[in-house]
Write a protein that holds these residues in place. Structure first.
Motif, PDB file in Angstrom:
ATOM      1  N   SER A 190       0.948  -1.098   0.031  1.00 44.07           N
ATOM      2  CA  SER A 190      -0.151  -0.308  -0.143  1.00 44.07           C
ATOM      3  C   SER A 190       0.755   1.220  -0.155  1.00 44.07           C
ATOM      4  O   SER A 190       0.574   2.237  -0.559  1.00 44.07           O
ATOM      5  N   ILE A 191       2.142   1.074   0.680  1.00 43.59           N
ATOM      6  CA  ILE A 191       2.995   2.298   0.718  1.00 43.59           C
ATOM      7  C   ILE A 191       3.448   2.692  -0.806  1.00 43.59           C
ATOM      8  O   ILE A 191       3.277   3.702  -1.325  1.00 43.59           O
ATOM      9  N   LEU A 192       4.030   1.393  -1.440  1.00 46.11           N
ATOM     10  CA  LEU A 192       4.305   1.538  -2.960  1.00 46.11           C
ATOM     11  C   LEU A 192       3.092   2.047  -3.599  1.00 46.11           C
ATOM     12  O   LEU A 192       3.365   3.019  -4.489  1.00 46.11           O
ATOM     13  N   GLU A 193       2.061   1.573  -3.526  1.00 42.99           N
ATOM     14  CA  GLU A 193       0.930   1.973  -4.343  1.00 42.99           C
ATOM     15  C   GLU A 193       0.579   3.475  -4.181  1.00 42.99           C
ATOM     16  O   GLU A 193       0.510   4.100  -5.147  1.00 42.99           O
ATOM     17  N   THR A 194       0.620   4.167  -3.064  1.00 39.25           N
ATOM     18  CA  THR A 194       0.509   5.602  -2.727  1.00 39.25           C
ATOM     19  C   THR A 194       1.696   6.194  -3.318  1.00 39.25           C
ATOM     20  O   THR A 194       1.454   7.288  -3.838  1.00 39.25           O
ATOM     21  N   LEU A 195       2.677   5.903  -3.066  1.00 36.52           N
ATOM     22  CA  LEU A 195       3.893   6.552  -4.153  1.00 36.52           C
ATOM     23  C   LEU A 195       3.708   6.655  -5.522  1.00 36.52           C
ATOM     24  O   LEU A 195       3.886   7.825  -6.140  1.00 36.52           O
TER      25      LEU A 195
END
Length: 191
Positions: free
Chosen positions: A177-182
């Motif tokens: 989810s962090i990579l998705e947000t980035l």
């Protein structure tokens, strides 16, 4: 006076902590430097120059930064026997499928393997995006060394639409989810 300042600088340098150097000194013989999963985001105004690269993919095709002009590019540095690389592979493929035709592409950079091992890894983990084979000349790693280098494997970089590094995850992507947000935030940026 100068000798005292040099001695003080050496003492202070010895007190600082460098996790990558500490890992090397511990002598675990892992055969790789593991990142800590830290995330670095770079404000658009502070990003360096566009990354210019060209490499040969596992199928013999030429892959270049120009192929991704105008879109966000997620670059993952990996190799087949890297345990964290195997652990994050399914998550990266899911995000690749999610963003395919939605403003972002994925590109792997295999830092140790020849084509046969890279393709076997792709078959095992269902990876559909291409990878540059960087084992022979390190050209991809060199291309990224000037801005925000991939100091550990795996490392995942998000490049903006101008080809500049916008974010880095140093180590395994443990929170997709962090990579998705980035990726989403970078895709949403106005050029």
């Amino acid at each position: 006076m100068t000798v005292g300042l040099v001695a003080l600088a050496l003492v202070l340098t010895g007190c600082s902590s460098d996790p990558l150097a500490d890992q090397y000194r511990e002598g675990s013989s892992k055969g790789f430097i593991a990142g800590d999963g830290s995330v670095t985001e770079i404000a658009a105004s502070a990003r360096g120059e566009a990354i210019d690269f060209t490499g040969i993919g596992e199928n013999g095709e030429t892959l270049a930064s120009a192929d991704y002009a105008g879109e966000v590019l997620v670059v993952n540095f990996w190799y087949a026997s890297c345990a964290p690389c195997r652990a994050e592979a399914a998550d990266l493929q899911k995000l690749n499928a999610q963003f395919e035709d939605n403003g972002a592409s994925f590109l792997g950079v295999n830092v140790r393997d020849q084509a046969a091992n890279a393709m076997a890894f792709n078959d095992t983990y269902g990876i559909t995006y291409p990878s540059v084979l960087d084992v022979n000349d390190g050209g991809m790693q060199l291309a990224f060394s000037g801005s925000i280098p991939p100091n550990a494997v795996p490392t995942t970089l998000v490049l903006d639409k101008q080809g500049r590094v916008a974010a880095r995850i140093l180590g395994q992507v443990t929170s997709p989810s962090i990579l998705e947000t980035l990726i989403r935030d970078t895709v949403a940026e106005v050029s």
